[in-house]
Design a protein around this motif. Structure first.
Motif, PDB file in Angstrom:
ATOM      1  N   ASP A  98     103.143 -30.225  37.509  1.00 47.28           N
ATOM      2  CA  ASP A  98     102.588 -31.539  37.206  1.00 47.28           C
ATOM      3  C   ASP A  98     101.216 -31.677  37.873  1.00 47.28           C
ATOM      4  O   ASP A  98     101.089 -31.514  39.081  1.00 47.28           O
ATOM      5  N   LYS A  99     100.197 -31.955  37.084  1.00 48.48           N
ATOM      6  CA  LYS A  99      98.842 -32.041  37.610  1.00 48.48           C
ATOM      7  C   LYS A  99      98.727 -33.070  38.732  1.00 48.48           C
ATOM      8  O   LYS A  99      98.015 -32.850  39.717  1.00 48.48           O
ATOM      9  N   LYS A 100      99.431 -34.192  38.603  1.00 48.08           N
ATOM     10  CA  LYS A 100      99.340 -35.249  39.607  1.00 48.08           C
ATOM     11  C   LYS A 100      99.805 -34.786  40.981  1.00 48.08           C
ATOM     12  O   LYS A 100      99.311 -35.282  42.001  1.00 48.08           O
ATOM     13  N   LYS A 101     100.741 -33.848  41.008  1.00 50.66           N
ATOM     14  CA  LYS A 101     101.282 -33.375  42.283  1.00 50.66           C
ATOM     15  C   LYS A 101     100.585 -32.112  42.797  1.00 50.66           C
ATOM     16  O   LYS A 101     100.900 -31.634  43.884  1.00 50.66           O
ATOM     17  N   SER A 102      99.660 -31.593  42.008  1.00 51.15           N
ATOM     18  CA  SER A 102      99.076 -30.287  42.330  1.00 51.15           C
ATOM     19  C   SER A 102      97.946 -30.336  43.340  1.00 51.15           C
ATOM     20  O   SER A 102      97.433 -29.293  43.735  1.00 51.15           O
ATOM     21  N   TYR A 103      97.543 -31.528  43.759  1.00 53.83           N
ATOM     22  CA  TYR A 103      96.425 -31.638  44.698  1.00 53.83           C
ATOM     23  C   TYR A 103      96.883 -31.981  46.109  1.00 53.83           C
ATOM     24  O   TYR A 103      96.070 -32.346  46.955  1.00 53.83           O
ATOM     25  N   MET A 104      98.177 -31.853  46.377  1.00 55.17           N
ATOM     26  CA  MET A 104      98.690 -32.128  47.709  1.00 55.17           C
ATOM     27  C   MET A 104      98.203 -31.072  48.704  1.00 55.17           C
ATOM     28  O   MET A 104      97.740 -29.995  48.324  1.00 55.17           O
ATOM     29  N   VAL A 107      99.115 -27.268  48.582  1.00 54.31           N
ATOM     30  CA  VAL A 107      99.545 -26.988  47.213  1.00 54.31           C
ATOM     31  C   VAL A 107      98.325 -26.708  46.340  1.00 54.31           C
ATOM     32  O   VAL A 107      98.329 -25.787  45.507  1.00 54.31           O
ATOM     33  N   ASN A 108      97.281 -27.487  46.538  1.00 56.33           N
ATOM     34  CA  ASN A 108      96.048 -27.316  45.771  1.00 56.33           C
ATOM     35  C   ASN A 108      95.515 -25.899  45.902  1.00 56.33           C
ATOM     36  O   ASN A 108      95.113 -25.275  44.911  1.00 56.33           O
TER      37      ASN A 108
END
Length: 239
Positions: A98-104, A107-108
């Motif tokens: 999920d793109k929304k969760k990929s910048y944590m 994780v990014n």
């Protein structure tokens, strides 16, 4: 989350170097081969597992196709799932999330290092673009992890509905579909315990293109789900 904080505290002395290396490699991926980036990610994961008192047992590694691209379809339990699979998968592989969760935090960097795909769940056009990219990638020999349940809440060892659309990229690319059974992988980062935990990753025999040629994606989704449930029963986990 509690164990994640514990892992960070246990690695404070090496965290600055690791974070620096991850960010540097992620910012300039063209300067490093995928193999080098993959090894760096696995090295980071190894520190997480060792300092977090996490033991993952692997079964069926010999079932993984020796040549060409393929797609792995595991059940989804939590934040540790990708880490668990990658740690036991010697050849570079990547994943879709999920793109929304990929910048944590971190994780990014992992997403960039492994050339993972960021999918906008509610954007059909963007999702189709990702699917087309996956098709081309696996045709070229790349390996990907896709969670057909989508997200997770309190799945634990109970499987939710497998979304047929998750299998479109594999069927269009005509590559092996590898069911992956995860058992107790929710325990490291999706429970309140910080004590020693053991979980399992079981790579099942691939479903080859000729086997699913006459199936639609709904039937293929059900077949993969059934094989994972049957494997859980074999390992003593009731649904």
């Amino acid at each position: 989350m509690l164990r994640f904080i514990y892992v960070i505290l246990k690695n404070l002395f090496r965290a600055p170097y690791l974070i620096y290396r991850l960010k540097k490699m992620a910012k300039n991926p063209e300067n490093y081969s995928l193999k080098m980036r993959y090894l760096m990610v696995r090295k980071t994961f190894r520190y997480v597992k060792n300092s977090g008192h996490i033991k993952t047992e692997y079964y069926g590694v010999d079932n993984l196709p020796k040549e060409g691209g393929y797609m792995m379809f595991p059940n989804h339990q939590g934040k540790y799932d990708v880490l668990a699979i990658v740690s036991g998968h010697d050849e570079p592989c990547s994943f879709v999330m999920d793109k929304k969760k990929s910048y944590m935090f971190l994780v990014n960097e992992i997403v960039d290092l492994l050339d993972a795909k960021r999918m906008e769940i509610d954007n059909v056009r963007q999702a189709l673009t990702v699917i087309n990219e996956l098709i081309e990638d696996v045709k070229e020999g790349k390996k990907y992890i896709i969670f057909p349940e989508g997200g997770y809440t309190i799945n634990h060892n109970t499987l939710q509905e497998f979304k047929p659309g998750s299998f479109k990229s594999a069927t269009k690319a005509k590559v092996p579909v590898v069911p992956v059974c995860l058992i107790d992988t929710y325990k490291p980062f999706n429970s309140l315990s910080i004590g020693p935990v053991t979980n399992k990753v079981i790579f099942l025999k691939p479903i080859m293109p000729e086997e699913y040629a006459d199936m639609n994606t709904q039937q293929l989704a059900e077949e993969v789900k059934t094989r994972i449930i049957d494997t859980m029963w074999e390992y003593g986990v009731d649904q």
